[in-house]
Each structure stands twice: as C-alpha cells, then as structure tokens.
Design a protein around this motif. Structure first.
Motif, mmCIF file in Angstrom:
data_model
loop_
_atom_site.group_PDB
_atom_site.id
_atom_site.type_symbol
_atom_site.label_atom_id
_atom_site.label_comp_id
_atom_site.label_asym_id
_atom_site.label_seq_id
_atom_site.Cartn_x
_atom_site.Cartn_y
_atom_site.Cartn_z
ATOM 1 N N LYS A 24 0.799 -1.224 0.000
ATOM 2 C CA LYS A 24 0.000 0.000 0.000
ATOM 3 C C LYS A 24 0.834 1.277 0.000
ATOM 4 N N GLU A 26 2.908 2.000 -1.984
ATOM 5 C CA GLU A 26 3.142 2.246 -3.411
ATOM 6 C C GLU A 26 4.622 2.269 -3.779
ATOM 7 N N ASN A 39 -4.025 -6.223 -4.962
ATOM 8 C CA ASN A 39 -2.605 -5.855 -5.014
ATOM 9 C C ASN A 39 -1.698 -7.046 -5.333
ATOM 10 N N SER A 56 1.512 -2.539 -11.206
ATOM 11 C CA SER A 56 0.781 -2.914 -9.992
ATOM 12 C C SER A 56 -0.611 -2.291 -9.950
ATOM 13 N N TYR A 57 -1.385 -2.722 -8.996
ATOM 14 C CA TYR A 57 -2.720 -2.179 -8.720
ATOM 15 C C TYR A 57 -2.644 -0.673 -8.460
ATOM 16 N N TYR A 58 -1.518 -0.216 -7.962
ATOM 17 C CA TYR A 58 -1.341 1.196 -7.620
ATOM 18 C C TYR A 58 -0.799 2.031 -8.789
ATOM 19 N N LYS A 60 2.027 1.582 -10.485
ATOM 20 C CA LYS A 60 3.491 1.657 -10.527
ATOM 21 C C LYS A 60 4.038 0.381 -11.156
#
Length: 167
Positions: A24, A26, A39, A56-58, A60
């Motif tokens: 989380k 990131e 994630n 990634s899910y974020y 990045k």
C-alpha cells in the motif's frame, strides 16, 4: 513469452505458494499467501520481442533497483516505481520458461527472487544472480492468468470481439 501472450492481468506465485504483492505504500513489494487481493494482480505490458513490464494495482511498475535490501542480504531491492523517460531497463523483465513456470530475468542478468526465513527477511523479494542449482529452483514463479486480452475471431466476413475472463 508464450505464457504471457494472451495475458492482460496475472498473479505470480512462488514455489513456496506465496504471491508477489504490491504494498500500500506504493513503493515496496513483498510476498503473501493470500493471492485473492487486487494488489496481488499485475498488468502485463510487452515491450518488444522478449521483455515485459508489470504494472501494480497502484499504477506503478515492478523495478529491479540498485539498492541493497538489507545489510547482509546478497540480493538487491525490488520495488514499485513510476515509469519515467530517463529510467533504464530496470522495469523490463525477460520471462524464461521452465515447463509451466517462469524465471523473470532483468536486463542485467539477475532474477526476481522470493526470500524466506526469519524476520526481517521473511516475505521479502529481491533480484540477484543465481549460480547454484538450488537457487535456480527458488526463482521459479507460477503464472496465474487473471484476465486475458480480448481476442478477435473471424466468423465468415464479420469479426467479433470476445473477451475471456478469469481463466
């Protein structure tokens, strides 16, 4: 590369049944037994004939950095990063198939490697060069396709778009 040809999103599971997850914050990546979270999913982006990027899910990209993970640990840190024009090939990974599994190799010749053991190493992920046979087995990853790319099928003179999900 054929393991990833139709993949839009994947999960990578180590031989110890732990998934590569984006944290989380990131920036960090680690391993977790729960692969059902968002994630643990990585979007696949081909960057030529033999290299891939994983997002990634974020939002990045998975990057093999030059930073040491911890003092006394041979491997270097793997992390999430923004995609910048001045970035070197550290966000590109070459998949080397080994049966139904894959080794992910950086442009510098090191491999994505899950780390086990006691804290603070447990559930870490590094990249390093594998010289011993036992180490070569540790860098194997199972590829689980979560979502496939749309495929076009030719039905007579019409082309129809079919999406295959959750294969």
């Amino acid at each position: 590369m054929e393991l990833f040809e139709q993949a839009k999103k994947i999960r990578l599971r180590s031989i110890k049944d732990k998934y590569l997850v984006a944290e989380k914050d990131e920036e960090s990546v680690s391993q977790d037994r729960d692969g059902s979270t968002e994630n643990a999913e990585w979007e696949v982006y081909p960057t030529g004939e033999k290299f891939l990027r994983f997002k990634s899910y974020y939002g990045k990209y998975l990057m093999a950095s030059n930073s040491m993970l911890l003092e006394g640990v041979k491997g270097k840190k793997v992390m999430q990063t923004e995609l910048k024009p001045d970035i070197d090939g550290s966000v590109e990974w070459e998949p080397l198939r080994d049966g139904f599994q894959v080794r992910l190799k950086t442009v510098t010749g090191s491999f994505l490697r899950p780390i086990g053991g006691v804290p603070p190493w447990r559930n870490s992920v590094t990249h390093d060069i594998c010289n011993r046979q036992k180490t070569k087995e540790k860098v194997l990853w199972n590829v689980e396709i979560v979502e496939t790319l749309p495929s076009y099928q030719n039905n007579g003179s019409e082309k129809k778009l079919y999406c295959k999900l959750n294969i």
